[in-house]
Every structure is written in C-alpha cells, then in structure tokens.
Design a protein around this motif. Structure first.
Motif, mmCIF file in Angstrom:
data_model
loop_
_atom_site.group_PDB
_atom_site.id
_atom_site.type_symbol
_atom_site.label_atom_id
_atom_site.label_comp_id
_atom_site.label_asym_id
_atom_site.label_seq_id
_atom_site.Cartn_x
_atom_site.Cartn_y
_atom_site.Cartn_z
ATOM 1 N N ASP A 1 -1.269 10.634 7.366
ATOM 2 C CA ASP A 1 -2.899 10.359 8.045
ATOM 3 C C ASP A 1 -3.183 8.894 7.928
ATOM 4 O O ASP A 1 -4.125 8.431 7.129
ATOM 5 N N VAL A 2 -2.457 8.106 8.808
ATOM 6 C CA VAL A 2 -2.475 6.513 8.535
ATOM 7 C C VAL A 2 -2.655 5.890 10.074
ATOM 8 O O VAL A 2 -1.996 6.712 10.885
ATOM 9 N N ASP A 3 -2.887 4.605 10.325
ATOM 10 C CA ASP A 3 -2.908 4.275 11.454
ATOM 11 C C ASP A 3 -1.455 3.747 11.845
ATOM 12 O O ASP A 3 -1.005 3.355 12.920
ATOM 13 N N THR A 4 -0.899 3.134 10.791
ATOM 14 C CA THR A 4 0.474 2.330 10.928
ATOM 15 C C THR A 4 1.473 3.083 10.197
ATOM 16 O O THR A 4 2.262 3.860 10.608
ATOM 17 N N TYR A 5 1.667 2.779 8.810
ATOM 18 C CA TYR A 5 2.659 3.487 8.239
ATOM 19 C C TYR A 5 2.308 3.592 6.800
ATOM 20 O O TYR A 5 1.146 3.251 6.215
ATOM 21 N N LEU A 6 3.066 4.554 6.055
ATOM 22 C CA LEU A 6 2.711 4.764 4.545
ATOM 23 C C LEU A 6 3.829 4.673 3.704
ATOM 24 O O LEU A 6 5.079 5.074 4.030
ATOM 25 N N ASN A 7 3.783 4.019 2.786
ATOM 26 C CA ASN A 7 4.929 3.649 1.874
ATOM 27 C C ASN A 7 5.270 5.022 0.924
ATOM 28 O O ASN A 7 4.498 5.475 0.444
ATOM 29 N N VAL A 8 6.697 5.223 0.775
ATOM 30 C CA VAL A 8 7.172 5.907 0.111
ATOM 31 C C VAL A 8 7.863 5.377 -1.264
ATOM 32 O O VAL A 8 8.854 4.593 -0.990
ATOM 33 N N ARG A 9 7.291 5.514 -2.496
ATOM 34 C CA ARG A 9 7.885 4.839 -3.793
ATOM 35 C C ARG A 9 8.788 5.939 -4.591
ATOM 36 O O ARG A 9 8.467 6.899 -4.598
ATOM 37 N N LYS A 10 9.449 4.983 -5.341
ATOM 38 C CA LYS A 10 10.371 5.732 -6.105
ATOM 39 C C LYS A 10 9.783 6.490 -7.334
ATOM 40 O O LYS A 10 10.400 7.603 -7.742
ATOM 41 N N SER B 1 5.956 0.636 -8.178
ATOM 42 C CA SER B 1 7.160 0.990 -8.065
ATOM 43 C C SER B 1 7.712 0.643 -6.587
ATOM 44 O O SER B 1 7.138 0.257 -5.856
ATOM 45 N N LYS B 2 9.309 0.668 -6.881
ATOM 46 C CA LYS B 2 10.041 0.050 -5.537
ATOM 47 C C LYS B 2 9.608 1.190 -4.358
ATOM 48 O O LYS B 2 9.628 2.329 -4.526
ATOM 49 N N ILE B 3 9.738 0.540 -3.255
ATOM 50 C CA ILE B 3 9.511 1.296 -1.965
ATOM 51 C C ILE B 3 10.763 1.479 -1.546
ATOM 52 O O ILE B 3 11.895 0.866 -1.484
ATOM 53 N N VAL B 4 10.866 2.963 -1.277
ATOM 54 C CA VAL B 4 12.372 3.866 -0.798
ATOM 55 C C VAL B 4 12.254 4.150 0.498
ATOM 56 O O VAL B 4 13.341 4.624 1.064
ATOM 57 N N GLY B 5 11.243 4.280 0.982
ATOM 58 C CA GLY B 5 10.982 4.817 2.523
ATOM 59 C C GLY B 5 9.682 4.716 3.230
ATOM 60 O O GLY B 5 8.797 4.118 2.586
ATOM 61 N N LYS B 6 9.562 4.816 4.473
ATOM 62 C CA LYS B 6 8.303 4.422 4.950
ATOM 63 C C LYS B 6 8.119 5.567 5.919
ATOM 64 O O LYS B 6 9.050 6.149 6.816
ATOM 65 N N MET B 7 6.770 6.277 6.013
ATOM 66 C CA MET B 7 6.439 7.178 6.907
ATOM 67 C C MET B 7 5.549 6.673 8.005
ATOM 68 O O MET B 7 4.388 6.207 7.567
ATOM 69 N N TYR C 1 7.400 9.346 -3.651
ATOM 70 C CA TYR C 1 6.003 9.766 -3.754
ATOM 71 C C TYR C 1 5.130 8.836 -2.897
ATOM 72 O O TYR C 1 5.334 7.640 -2.593
ATOM 73 N N VAL C 2 3.982 9.370 -2.624
ATOM 74 C CA VAL C 2 2.970 8.647 -1.861
ATOM 75 C C VAL C 2 1.630 9.035 -2.279
ATOM 76 O O VAL C 2 1.385 10.215 -2.929
ATOM 77 N N THR D 1 14.332 5.393 5.679
ATOM 78 C CA THR D 1 15.014 4.795 4.163
ATOM 79 C C THR D 1 14.894 3.481 4.413
ATOM 80 O O THR D 1 15.179 2.713 5.394
ATOM 81 N N ILE D 2 14.487 2.774 3.168
ATOM 82 C CA ILE D 2 14.306 1.418 3.114
ATOM 83 C C ILE D 2 15.004 1.216 1.835
ATOM 84 O O ILE D 2 14.809 1.286 0.925
ATOM 85 N N LYS D 3 16.200 0.278 2.118
ATOM 86 C CA LYS D 3 17.083 -0.232 1.088
ATOM 87 C C LYS D 3 17.380 -1.670 1.312
ATOM 88 O O LYS D 3 17.383 -2.416 2.426
#
Length: 402
Positions: free
Chosen positions: A107-116, A122-128, A154-155, A275-277
C-alpha cells in the motif's frame, strides 16, 4: 439484401407453379381439384417460406451489424472486451486463482523495501512496487515477514494492506498473465504460425494478457489499423480466423503481440517482489553503482509517452537520458538514437550501467542494466518504471555509454 430475398421468393414461386401445372401420369385432371386444393397448399408453403427467409435475412443483417460495430470500435482505438458481464465473472474467480492464505498488498505510491532482518538498517533483499502481492507469514513488533515471488524478508507492516480490504483490492488490480512454458518463445505480428516473428520472450517473466478471446471482427480491424502489407503477406486468413481460439494477444511494454496458447499457462496474478542483489562483476566506471542507486529511487514512478520527468512521468528513453544527465553524461532523446550513440558490447561482457535495446527489426525500447541479469526501465502506463529480467525479450543491442 432485399434484392436477394426477392430473387429467392421468385425462384421458389416458379418452382411450385411448375410442379402443380404438370398432371401426374394416370391421374384425373379435374379442374376443381387442381385449382383449389393445390393452390391452398401453395399459399401455406409460401407463407412459411417467406417467414423463414425473412427471419434468416434479419439474423444475418443483425450479425453483420454487430461485427461492423465491433470493427468500428477497434479502429477507433477502443481495443477492449465488450462483454463486461463475462469480465465480471472472471474477476469473481480471482480469489480462487490467487491462492494466498494471508494476502498482503503493498500500500505505497512507488515501492516498498524488503529487508533481510527486522530493522531499517538491514540489507535490502527485494522491492515490492505499488499493489504487489505477498504471503504474510507473521507480524511482530511492527514488521511483517513476507514471501513474494522469490523474495522472503521483512517489510513495515503499516505499509501492507491486509484482510478483506486486500482481497477486494486484489480483485481490482490482479491481471490475467501468461507464463511461458518453454525456455524462449516466438511471438508474432498476427495470430498465425505463418505470421512474421515479432520477438522472443522468456520463461523468467510474466506477461500481461491484453486480450484473451479473439474474434474475426477484432483481428480484421486490428489488421486495418496496425498492420502493413508485409505483416499479412503469406498468411492464410481463413485458416487464421478459424484458429483464433488457440491464440491470445499479449502486451509487452507498449507493444501488442500474439502467441499460441499451446506454449503458455494463463492465470490471474498480482505483481510480486523483485530480488535486489549486489552485482559481482566489475562496473564499467566508478559511477556505475551510483547510477544504479539513483535510478532505483524512481522505481514505481509513472510512465508517460514523450515524457522526460523522472518524478512526474517519463518514457523509456526519457528515463535513461534523465539518469545519465544527472551524472553529466549526454544521451540523445530517442531509444534508436541512443543505440546509435553507444558502443556495442557482448552479452558476456555486460556491465552495470550498460543500456539494453529492444524492438522488432529496429530499436523501439531501452532499459538500464543494474546487474545480476536485471534491468530497470520505464515500461508502460500500466506498470510504470519497473525491474525486469534483462532477457525478458531478445535484445537487439547492448550499448555502453561513451
């Protein structure tokens, strides 16, 4: 139409009169019988005959009118399904097809970081991106553990829509998508194996189905509006029209293509996390990682054809031009011109910051390589700026900014 009906009626009447004017061999030729009983039968038969012919004519005219109206809608640019009731029934089945036990939607306007881990440092492992879906595994101390696509992490729970609200949202935003069942698949200009190959697509990407049910009227109008003589050359149109139920129209970026149902699976889906690596290869310059970090800030922003604003709307070439302009590098305005202005590199030598160029015969789309086989690009008005597999379609060229 009326002239044809008159001719049919006249022919039928002549045949009947001739049949009653010739007496059967061995039978009496009583004038009263010949003038009364047979003529009564003729009148009755003609009544039914006229009714049947007129009914068939009216039905044919109605069908022709319906097809003409559908053609006019397509030619006018209204390429859409008119059977809204059928669409509604399909949407009603979304809940079954999505298969989420505990659905969450970004529920965001652009993107939401998914963290380890469960902390902002914490390190960002993905984006929604906006409206992407996930399975909510648990919620604790304001953080939700989620699984979305190949990403688990985690978000912030406050940025997830859940429960009934999430389900209702899913029923509005889920799209029918095609997943390729082979490593690569040819897509074509028209729904026929005789049609020219437009591009090749990959099994590593989901593709939006623009139109699932194709009709003869739709394809005729599509050809009239979008195809050249070269596109239809060598195609048996009658055979193509008879086989339309085995084809679908896909949307790739802002382009429409056709693919056989034999090589894809269809399912309603939500977008998932990407996935973001960190890329293990050396960058083409010391600025490359900074270029990627800067470009990622605009993930989820709007696509606008002809636009050049990274925040308010841009198209594909406006996006790459704007990214490099921020670092003092000049690129031409169009994707084709950018392709001409960059040095070609082989796929095995690709580096972060390189540009991937796509199209059918000539360049019509460009994206920025961010490493690990991924690109970021302004795709279309539906998805905006997104991350894709670099080989979601076959690149015509990989270019390095000089």
């Amino acid at each position: 139409m009326r002239k044809n009906v008159k001719k049919i009626l006249a022919a039928g009447l002549t045949a009947v009169i001739v049949s009653v004017s010739i007496p059967l061999s061995g039978q009496a030729t009583n004038n009263a019988i010949l003038e009364e009983k047979p003529l009564a039968g003729i009148n009755l038969s003609l009544d039914h005959y006229c009714e049947n012919v007129m009914q068939e004519a009216q039905e044919a005219a109605a069908q022709a009118q319906k097809e003409q109206e559908e053609e006019q809608k397509v030619v006018a640019g209204a390429i859409e399904d008119t059977d809204t009731e059928s669409d509604a029934k399909q949407k009603d089945t979304t809940k079954i097809k999505l298969h989420y036990k505990n659905l969450g939607i970004a529920d965001v306007d652009t993107y939401l970081n998914v963290r380890k881990h469960r902390r902002e440092s914490s390190k960002i492992v993905g984006k929604m991106t906006k409206n992407a879906g996930c399975e909510v595994l648990s919620v604790k101390r304001g953080w939700a553990k989620i699984k979305s696509g190949k990403v688990t992490g985690y978000v912030k729970a406050k940025f997830l829509m859940r429960g009934e609200a999430a389900q209702k949202k899913a029923e509005r935003v889920a799209r029918l998508k095609a997943t390729v069942k082979t490593e690569t698949l040819n897509v074509r200009y028209l729904p026929s194996t005789d049609a020219r190959i437009y591009d090749q697509i990959s099994e590593d990407e989901d593709y939006v189905v623009e139109k699932e049910t194709l009709s003869k009227a739709f394809i005729k109008a599509y050809i009239s509006k979008h195809c050249s003589k070269k596109d239809v050359s060598g195609i048996n149109k009658d055979k193509m029209y008879d086989d339309l139920e085995n084809w679908v129209m896909l949307s790739i970026d802002d382009e429409k293509v056709f693919v056989s149902k034999d090589f894809i699976s269809l399912k309603y889906r939500l977008n998932h996390a990407v996935t973001i690596k960190a890329d293990k290869k050396k960058s083409s310059s010391s600025q490359s990682s900074s270029i990627v970090s800067y470009a990622m800030q605009f993930l989820g922003n709007r696509y606008v054809w002809g636009g050049t604003s990274l925040t308010n709307g841009t198209d594909c070439s406006g996006f790459t031009m704007g990214i490099y302009r921020h670092f003092g590098r000049s690129l031409p305005r169009t994707s084709a011109a950018q392709a001409a202005a960059t040095r070609s590199v082989k796929s095995g030598d690709v580096q972060v910051g390189d540009l991937f160029f796509y199209g059918s015969g000539s360049v019509s789309h460009v994206a920025l390589y961010i490493g690990n086989g991924q690109i970021i690009h302004a795709s279309n008005a539906r998805d905006g700026i997104k991350i894709s597999n670099a080989y979601y379609r076959k690149p015509l060229k990989i270019g390095r900014v000089l």
